[in-house]
Design a protein around this motif. Sequence first.
Motif, PDB file in Angstrom:
ATOM      1  N   LEU A 445     -10.422  71.584   8.529  1.00 40.03           N
ATOM      2  CA  LEU A 445     -10.519  73.027   9.242  1.00 40.03           C
ATOM      3  C   LEU A 445     -11.410  74.097   8.096  1.00 40.03           C
ATOM      4  O   LEU A 445     -12.132  74.556   9.134  1.00 40.03           O
ATOM      5  N   SER A 446     -11.138  73.894   6.884  1.00 37.93           N
ATOM      6  CA  SER A 446     -11.548  75.064   5.889  1.00 37.93           C
ATOM      7  C   SER A 446     -13.108  75.769   5.841  1.00 37.93           C
ATOM      8  O   SER A 446     -13.536  75.956   5.961  1.00 37.93           O
ATOM      9  N   LEU A 447     -13.831  74.098   5.620  1.00 37.23           N
ATOM     10  CA  LEU A 447     -15.106  73.610   5.977  1.00 37.23           C
ATOM     11  C   LEU A 447     -15.866  73.871   7.487  1.00 37.23           C
ATOM     12  O   LEU A 447     -16.787  74.331   7.551  1.00 37.23           O
ATOM     13  N   ALA A 448     -14.905  73.698   8.405  1.00 33.75           N
ATOM     14  CA  ALA A 448     -15.904  73.915   9.702  1.00 33.75           C
ATOM     15  C   ALA A 448     -15.496  75.037  10.256  1.00 33.75           C
ATOM     16  O   ALA A 448     -16.224  75.638  10.338  1.00 33.75           O
ATOM     17  N   LEU A 449     -14.527  76.014   9.913  1.00 31.57           N
ATOM     18  CA  LEU A 449     -14.294  77.199  10.436  1.00 31.57           C
ATOM     19  C   LEU A 449     -15.895  78.309   8.819  1.00 31.57           C
ATOM     20  O   LEU A 449     -16.206  78.732   9.485  1.00 31.57           O
ATOM     21  N   ALA A 450     -15.763  77.729   7.674  1.00 38.71           N
ATOM     22  CA  ALA A 450     -16.609  78.450   7.241  1.00 38.71           C
ATOM     23  C   ALA A 450     -18.233  78.273   7.928  1.00 38.71           C
ATOM     24  O   ALA A 450     -19.050  78.971   7.978  1.00 38.71           O
ATOM     25  N   ARG A 451     -18.295  76.792   8.317  1.00 42.89           N
ATOM     26  CA  ARG A 451     -19.639  76.215   8.752  1.00 42.89           C
ATOM     27  C   ARG A 451     -19.654  77.455  10.511  1.00 42.89           C
ATOM     28  O   ARG A 451     -21.160  78.513  10.526  1.00 42.89           O
ATOM     29  N   LEU A 452     -18.678  77.813  11.046  1.00 45.69           N
ATOM     30  CA  LEU A 452     -18.977  78.228  12.442  1.00 45.69           C
ATOM     31  C   LEU A 452     -18.721  79.828  12.221  1.00 45.69           C
ATOM     32  O   LEU A 452     -19.993  80.149  13.148  1.00 45.69           O
ATOM     33  N   SER A 453     -18.748  80.390  11.002  1.00 45.72           N
ATOM     34  CA  SER A 453     -18.370  81.789  10.725  1.00 45.72           C
ATOM     35  C   SER A 453     -20.182  82.125   9.987  1.00 45.72           C
ATOM     36  O   SER A 453     -20.630  83.117  10.968  1.00 45.72           O
ATOM     37  N   ASP A 454     -20.473  81.019   9.656  1.00 42.97           N
ATOM     38  CA  ASP A 454     -22.165  80.715   9.161  1.00 42.97           C
ATOM     39  C   ASP A 454     -22.629  81.435  10.450  1.00 42.97           C
ATOM     40  O   ASP A 454     -24.159  82.179  10.501  1.00 42.97           O
ATOM     41  N   GLU A 455     -22.246  80.538  11.415  1.00 42.77           N
ATOM     42  CA  GLU A 455     -23.119  80.847  12.450  1.00 42.77           C
ATOM     43  C   GLU A 455     -23.425  82.067  13.399  1.00 42.77           C
ATOM     44  O   GLU A 455     -24.580  82.323  14.399  1.00 42.77           O
ATOM     45  N   ASP A 456     -22.443  81.924  13.395  1.00 35.96           N
ATOM     46  CA  ASP A 456     -21.142  83.300  14.274  1.00 35.96           C
ATOM     47  C   ASP A 456     -21.179  84.484  13.557  1.00 35.96           C
ATOM     48  O   ASP A 456     -20.114  84.534  13.543  1.00 35.96           O
ATOM     49  N   PRO A 457     -21.651  85.554  13.246  1.00 40.85           N
ATOM     50  CA  PRO A 457     -21.894  86.945  12.282  1.00 40.85           C
ATOM     51  C   PRO A 457     -19.429  87.118  14.036  1.00 40.85           C
ATOM     52  O   PRO A 457     -19.131  88.098  12.355  1.00 40.85           O
ATOM     53  N   THR A 458     -20.082  86.949  14.480  1.00 41.89           N
ATOM     54  CA  THR A 458     -19.079  87.598  15.291  1.00 41.89           C
ATOM     55  C   THR A 458     -17.555  87.055  15.861  1.00 41.89           C
ATOM     56  O   THR A 458     -16.706  86.641  15.891  1.00 41.89           O
ATOM     57  N   PHE A 459     -18.203  85.858  14.692  1.00 43.16           N
ATOM     58  CA  PHE A 459     -16.111  85.200  14.436  1.00 43.16           C
ATOM     59  C   PHE A 459     -16.205  85.241  12.778  1.00 43.16           C
ATOM     60  O   PHE A 459     -16.918  84.808  11.982  1.00 43.16           O
ATOM     61  N   VAL A 460     -14.833  85.620  12.912  1.00 44.85           N
ATOM     62  CA  VAL A 460     -14.319  86.072  11.433  1.00 44.85           C
ATOM     63  C   VAL A 460     -13.588  85.072  11.841  1.00 44.85           C
ATOM     64  O   VAL A 460     -12.312  85.428  12.031  1.00 44.85           O
ATOM     65  N   VAL A 461     -13.368  84.858   9.925  1.00 45.99           N
ATOM     66  CA  VAL A 461     -11.627  83.847   9.498  1.00 45.99           C
ATOM     67  C   VAL A 461     -11.368  84.635   8.675  1.00 45.99           C
ATOM     68  O   VAL A 461     -12.310  84.948   7.336  1.00 45.99           O
ATOM     69  N   THR A 462     -10.380  84.992   8.150  1.00 45.96           N
ATOM     70  CA  THR A 462      -9.435  85.443   7.331  1.00 45.96           C
ATOM     71  C   THR A 462      -7.977  84.866   7.031  1.00 45.96           C
ATOM     72  O   THR A 462      -7.258  84.418   7.639  1.00 45.96           O
ATOM     73  N   THR A 463      -7.688  85.511   5.635  1.00 45.64           N
ATOM     74  CA  THR A 463      -6.484  84.450   5.232  1.00 45.64           C
ATOM     75  C   THR A 463      -4.940  85.392   4.741  1.00 45.64           C
ATOM     76  O   THR A 463      -6.154  86.580   3.937  1.00 45.64           O
ATOM     77  N   ASN A 464      -4.251  85.954   5.584  1.00 44.25           N
ATOM     78  CA  ASN A 464      -3.640  87.099   5.379  1.00 44.25           C
ATOM     79  C   ASN A 464      -2.860  86.439   3.975  1.00 44.25           C
ATOM     80  O   ASN A 464      -2.079  85.135   3.438  1.00 44.25           O
ATOM     81  N   GLN A 465      -3.117  87.614   3.064  1.00 41.93           N
ATOM     82  CA  GLN A 465      -2.694  87.299   2.029  1.00 41.93           C
ATOM     83  C   GLN A 465      -1.508  87.233   1.719  1.00 41.93           C
ATOM     84  O   GLN A 465      -0.307  85.882   0.378  1.00 41.93           O
ATOM     85  N   GLU A 466      -0.366  87.648   2.045  1.00 41.31           N
ATOM     86  CA  GLU A 466       0.864  88.055   2.445  1.00 41.31           C
ATOM     87  C   GLU A 466       1.161  86.394   2.934  1.00 41.31           C
ATOM     88  O   GLU A 466       2.203  85.917   2.221  1.00 41.31           O
ATOM     89  N   THR A 467       0.792  85.679   4.111  1.00 43.47           N
ATOM     90  CA  THR A 467       2.013  84.918   4.329  1.00 43.47           C
ATOM     91  C   THR A 467       1.289  83.878   4.311  1.00 43.47           C
ATOM     92  O   THR A 467       1.187  82.052   4.888  1.00 43.47           O
TER      93      THR A 467
END
Length: 718
Positions: A445-467
């Motif tokens: 999942l992390s690899l795929a999300l990284a790839r997808l956000s490389d492709e598409d700059p309006t697709f943003v992946v973040t991790t909430n540090q608290e949760t």
Amino acid sequence: MAQLSEKNSPNRPKPLEYTRNIGISAHIDAGKTTCSERILFYSGVVHKIGEVHEGTAVTDWMEQERERGITITSSAISCNWTTKEGPYAGIEQQINLIDTPGHVDFTAEVERSLRVLDGAVAVFCAVAGVQPQSETVWRQMNKYNVPRIAFINKMDRTGADFYGAVNDIKTKLNGNPHPLFLPIGAEDKFIGLIDLVKMKAFVYDEKDPMGIKFNEIDIPEEYREAAEKYRLELIEAVADFDDDIMVRFLDGDTSFTDDELRRGIRKATLSREFVGVIPGSAFKNKGVQMMMNAVVDYLPSPLDVPPIKAYAEGDEDVPSLEIVSDDFAAPAVLAFKLWSDPFVGKLVFIRVYSGVVKKGMQVYNPRTRKTERISRLLVLKADKRDDIDEAYSGSICAIIGAKDIATGDTLCDRDHELRLEPPTFPEPVIAMSIEPKSKADQEKLSLALARLSDEDPTFVVTTNQETGQTLIAGMGELHLEIIRDRLMREFKVEADAGKPQIAYRETITKPADGVGKFVRQSGGRGQYGHAEIKIEPLEKGKHYEFVNEIVGGVIPKEYIKPTEDGIKEAMLNGVVAGYPVVDVKVRLVFGSFHEVDSSEMAFKMAGIFAFKDAMKNAAPILLEPIMKVEVTTPDEYQGDIMGDINRRRGQIQGMETKGNLCNIRAFIPLETMFGYATDIRSLSSGRASYSMEPSHFEQVPANVLKQVQEGAAKRAQR
Ligand code: GDP
């Protein structure tokens, strides 16, 4: 044709003058895909027409697109076209077609394609006229200075109104539209077009449903007057852009030759202040060839567009270079799209702005400071891919073999370093949490999300540090749904997604200082990092800027990047309610280090602390996405709908009545828009319709802020 430019290398297959990089853009369902298909058919790239509604269109690559019948990704496809008349008669032209999506959820695609094309065909539906999303695309085209022609499609449909659509372009888009052709008949009686340049009529042959042949006849008597009138208007409009025509026109001379007039129309179009309009029906194979002729005759070649700006090494805010198409100049290449192709792997679509890119060549990426080898170069022709050895300036093609290239990167020569201005992308407005179904899916999942956000700059992946939760954010529910689909199909990742939520943003409203210290010096190996920063609000949409102002090595060079990494990480979760922070300029001004105890890790922590400290003092606020909403309703529901908009914290922007239909435009916070489809149906007994698209971000009112902060606190406890 006049002499060709000296910027052409003698080796190139087609001179720059005979190249057209064009996009087709429009509101969803207006007929872009069908038009693109017809262009490929008439130019001989495909021999059979694929219909969108049958799911076989070649430009619609992705499975999801075929299923949904919409065009999501802009594919670049090349074809050739030779006009029979006009200034380019008999000379084969290369048309590179960049298909752009019409759904607002995919604005990134529209933005990036507009950035690399030189001209566009704006397709409108003859029944609906100018629709809200055509307005968005039109504005984006204005922003990128794209000369265009308009194709009023679907003239065969009941209710088709060519002149109404032309008028819409004038009133709703503030354009300067002028018919180049008039339709003969409309709806099921739409049988041909009248050419206002040649003053001839073209009537399609019923026995030839593909519309390859048509008969050229004299203008039918009943259209004579209209044709004369519109031709005169056309000449008058063109005269504004062509002195020769102006002088003669003022002398009462209207006897222009076809080519004189065509040249005038070309000048007018290239000025971006004139839009030629052509009626047609892509579906019924009418008018498309005329549109293709107009692309060649009136839209710019790469030599006709203004130079594009680029940053030389060391330029800060203002780009100092101007790049023009020239095969003999140093390479300036923009990677505008990444694509994972099932057959050849990762493709990077590029536009060569200047210079020549060769197979096997090394190119330099100033962002990564690395050199990449181009192992293959491809031109895409529908579902075929042709290998080429060289790509000349002005061309659009794809490269294979690049390892670390992201959308918007420049590729250049190491000795002639430059950065092209990347396209700008809007902030995502909607987010959802995403969780892998199993441990095994986690890494995929992390690899795929990284790839997808490389492709598409309006697709943003973040991790909430608290949760620890992973959040994906995009431009709309459809956008995120497609991403989830791709996760399953292409990356074979099983994941659960949470309910859609608002992608709030945080920003600051005044400058402030911050100090970050990460010091652990009792027992064992110590830690020492110390950074001091100054932050200030940045212009909206600029996201982030970092300036290193460290002097005298108070923070050693190798710790600057870790410090910045810490700052960037802190910006992912702001101090107001844990949302990403935007539009901040950060200056790293001071710090200290320890010979033994300092480490990258310690400076990263110092960066995080410094940013959090500064942000607290910078009067931070929470921003929410505001949608531009357009509601069309029978007037008896107008009062109820407006009342409802007010309850949703909406601001009415305007209202027009056409017959008994009322059109209401408003800005409404996205937060109050969930479930609107159902609500508006019950308010209007199902008779009102609406469309919405992200407009901008605004500060949330105090009561909403409180709710959001409470929600954030609850999530953190869980
Ligand atoms: P896009 O969303 O703009 O790419 O539009 P499509 O090309 O997918 O077309 C949307 C729908 O309108 C499809 O069902 C097409 O078959 C149909 N369509 C496209 N052009 C025409 C036309 O000229 N006349 C009619 N009647 N239907 C059309």
